[in-house]
Write an enzyme that holds these catalytic residues in place. Structure first.
Site, mmCIF file in Angstrom:
data_model
loop_
_atom_site.group_PDB
_atom_site.id
_atom_site.type_symbol
_atom_site.label_atom_id
_atom_site.label_comp_id
_atom_site.label_asym_id
_atom_site.label_seq_id
_atom_site.Cartn_x
_atom_site.Cartn_y
_atom_site.Cartn_z
ATOM 1 N N ARG A 49 80.452 13.269 -65.261
ATOM 2 C CA ARG A 49 79.933 12.870 -63.950
ATOM 3 C C ARG A 49 80.579 13.755 -62.894
ATOM 4 O O ARG A 49 81.490 14.508 -63.178
ATOM 5 C CB ARG A 49 80.188 11.367 -63.683
ATOM 6 C CG ARG A 49 81.549 10.961 -64.129
ATOM 7 C CD ARG A 49 82.461 10.274 -63.197
ATOM 8 N NE ARG A 49 82.463 10.678 -61.852
ATOM 9 C CZ ARG A 49 83.333 11.535 -61.313
ATOM 10 N NH1 ARG A 49 84.257 12.131 -62.052
ATOM 11 N NH2 ARG A 49 83.288 11.831 -60.030
ATOM 12 N N GLY A 50 80.079 13.621 -61.659
ATOM 13 C CA GLY A 50 80.529 14.523 -60.599
ATOM 14 C C GLY A 50 79.540 15.676 -60.537
ATOM 15 O O GLY A 50 79.132 16.220 -61.573
ATOM 16 N N GLN A 199 85.822 5.181 -59.588
ATOM 17 C CA GLN A 199 86.199 6.585 -59.835
ATOM 18 C C GLN A 199 87.568 6.908 -59.226
ATOM 19 O O GLN A 199 88.330 7.695 -59.781
ATOM 20 C CB GLN A 199 85.151 7.528 -59.223
ATOM 21 C CG GLN A 199 83.848 7.641 -59.977
ATOM 22 C CD GLN A 199 82.816 6.642 -59.503
ATOM 23 O OE1 GLN A 199 83.129 5.579 -58.972
ATOM 24 N NE2 GLN A 199 81.556 6.952 -59.714
ATOM 25 N N ASP A 240 77.468 15.397 -53.236
ATOM 26 C CA ASP A 240 76.458 15.505 -54.304
ATOM 27 C C ASP A 240 75.248 16.315 -53.862
ATOM 28 O O ASP A 240 74.539 16.882 -54.691
ATOM 29 C CB ASP A 240 76.027 14.120 -54.759
ATOM 30 C CG ASP A 240 77.152 13.454 -55.526
ATOM 31 O OD1 ASP A 240 78.019 12.833 -54.889
ATOM 32 O OD2 ASP A 240 77.197 13.631 -56.757
ATOM 33 N N LYS A 251 79.372 9.760 -52.817
ATOM 34 C CA LYS A 251 79.558 8.417 -53.389
ATOM 35 C C LYS A 251 79.463 7.320 -52.331
ATOM 36 O O LYS A 251 79.989 7.467 -51.230
ATOM 37 C CB LYS A 251 80.928 8.401 -54.083
ATOM 38 C CG LYS A 251 81.322 7.096 -54.745
ATOM 39 C CD LYS A 251 80.277 6.564 -55.692
ATOM 40 C CE LYS A 251 79.848 7.569 -56.729
ATOM 41 N NZ LYS A 251 78.602 7.130 -57.443
HETATM 42 O O1 MRU Z 1 78.518 8.872 -59.564
HETATM 43 P P1 MRU Z 1 79.471 10.029 -59.669
HETATM 44 O O2 MRU Z 1 80.827 9.641 -60.147
HETATM 45 O O3 MRU Z 1 78.886 11.180 -60.438
HETATM 46 O O4 MRU Z 1 79.639 10.513 -58.154
HETATM 47 C C1 MRU Z 1 80.475 11.601 -57.897
HETATM 48 C C2 MRU Z 1 80.691 11.850 -56.465
HETATM 49 O O5 MRU Z 1 80.118 11.202 -55.609
HETATM 50 C C3 MRU Z 1 81.586 13.008 -56.111
HETATM 51 O O6 MRU Z 1 82.256 12.768 -54.911
HETATM 52 C C4 MRU Z 1 80.708 14.263 -55.961
HETATM 53 O O7 MRU Z 1 79.933 14.464 -57.099
HETATM 54 C C5 MRU Z 1 81.512 15.471 -55.709
HETATM 55 S S1 MRU Z 1 82.348 15.973 -57.147
HETATM 56 C C6 MRU Z 1 83.180 17.415 -56.917
#
Ligand code: MRU
Length: 351
Positions: A49-50, A199, A240, A251
């Site tokens: 994820r991320g 997270q 994202d 997020k």
């Molecule tokens: O739902 P997730 O855990 O994939 O969301 C991740 C985020 O919102 C991070 O802040 C974003 O992807 C930046 S990661 C470098």
């Protein structure tokens, strides 16, 4: 600073190895994906994820698909690969990096239509590996720019996990923090726990602790009061998807943190690579926001915390309007308002 774990790797045996983030921090377990549907499933379940990490995973998923396709001529090969891309991109909708990773492989293949197919398949796997290595280099460049914004002895609030676990390595927001530490600054981090998926509590706390960077977890609701007491000097988060006007999807809860930072006169920084910009979108209003299973809210670690029969909402991202973003840290330098101009000048249209 070298990470002691690998978020995503292409193994010598030609599989994709992922550190399973659903199991952290209590168990450090790696899973191997042998074909693209397994990669799609791992993205959907958030084993990986991320935004940048799922971009690289998407590229590697395409490389697994390319290897498995039976086609013996370029046109059917490409058309099947495009179909795989269309399926893989549906695994998660908000982070544009997934689409970026898939399109990069498709574009790479289109430009090499004259290669014999066995050679093209190998070249695609090499390209997917390159995407991983490049992501780490991009994060280090972002860190080098961004650390200049971090004062010595700062307490930094971050939300979610924008670290080595959310990228191929080093991280975006946490990359800025790592670079500040490498530059000799004595910083300490407050990790917002990031309900519902935690997270911050599970992942940011885990990876910073491993690197020996001082970190404490706070419940999301504590940010306002801590800011008011002068106990936060800056905020840095990842993204994202960033629209052409600088609106930032990240997020859920990020928007609240940005408003709080604005209210308390605290800088709110976003760290994100060029691959996170979606210049096809004029503003954040058009960014698709993923809704996940309400059980992520009604339950914590599999235990129901709401009365049986009570439902929940679970939009997992929000959009912070550009006006609340002090600066956007990219591998191409630090962008400041007005963002439409700054983005046009520094970010290539293909992202
Ligand atoms: O739902 P997730 O855990 O994939 O969301 C991740 C985020 O919102 C991070 O802040 C974003 O992807 C930046 S990661 C470098």
């Amino acid at each position: 600073m070298r990470a002691s774990f690998e978020t995503i790797a292409w193994t010598p045996g030609g599989t994709v190895r992922l550190l399973d983030q659903t199991r952290l921090p209590l168990e450090e377990i790696y899973v191997e994906c042998r074909d693209w549907p397994e990669v799609a499933e791992a993205i959907r379940l958030m084993r990986v994820r991320g935004a940048p990490a799922i971009g690289v995973a998407g590229g590697m998923g395409m490389a697994l698909a390319a290897r498995g396709l039976a086609a013996d001529r370029f046109e059917p090969f490409l058309s099947e690969l495009e179909q795989v891309g269309a399926a893989l991109v549906r695994a998660r909708p908000t982070a544009v990096n997934l689409r970026w990773g898939i399109e990069r492989i498709l574009e790479f293949a289109r430009k090499r239509r004259d290669l014999p197919l066995p050679e093209l398949r190998r070249a695609i796997a090499d390209e997917a590996r390159r995407m991983r290595d490049e992501d780490i280099a991009v994060n280090r460049a972002m860190g080098a720019h961004g650390q200049a914004l971090v004062p010595d002895r700062a307490t930094i609030l971050t939300h979610c996990n924008a670290g080595a676990l959310a990228t191929a390595g080093y991280g975006t927001a946490l990359g800025v923090i790592r670079a500040a530490v490498e530059a000799g600054k004595r910083v300490s981090v407050l990790a917002g726990e990031t309900r519902p998926w935690l997270q911050g509590a599970r992942l940011t706390a885990w990876e910073l602790q491993r690197d020996g960077i001082p970190v404490r977890v706070i419940a999301d609701a504590m940010a306002a009061s801590l800011m008011r007491q002068g106990r936060v000097q800056l905020v840095v988060v990842g993204a994202d998807r960033i629209a052409a006007n600088g609106d930032v999807a990240n997020k859920i809860g990020t928007y609240a943190v940005a408003l709080l930072a604005r209210a308390h006169g605290i800088p709110f920084y976003v760290a994100a690579p060029a691959s996170t910009f979606d210049l096809r979108l004029a503003s954040g209003a058009a960014i698709p926001i993923e809704e996940r299973d309400p059980e992520e809210v009604t339950h914590i670690a599999g235990v129901r915390v709401c009365p049986p029969g009570v439902g929940a909402l679970n939009p997992v991202f929000d959009v912070t309007p550009a006006e609340h973003v002090t600066a956007i840290i990219t591998e191409r330098g630090i962008l400041r308002p007005p963002y439409p101009e700054a983005i046009r000048a520094r970010i290539p249209v293909e992202g």
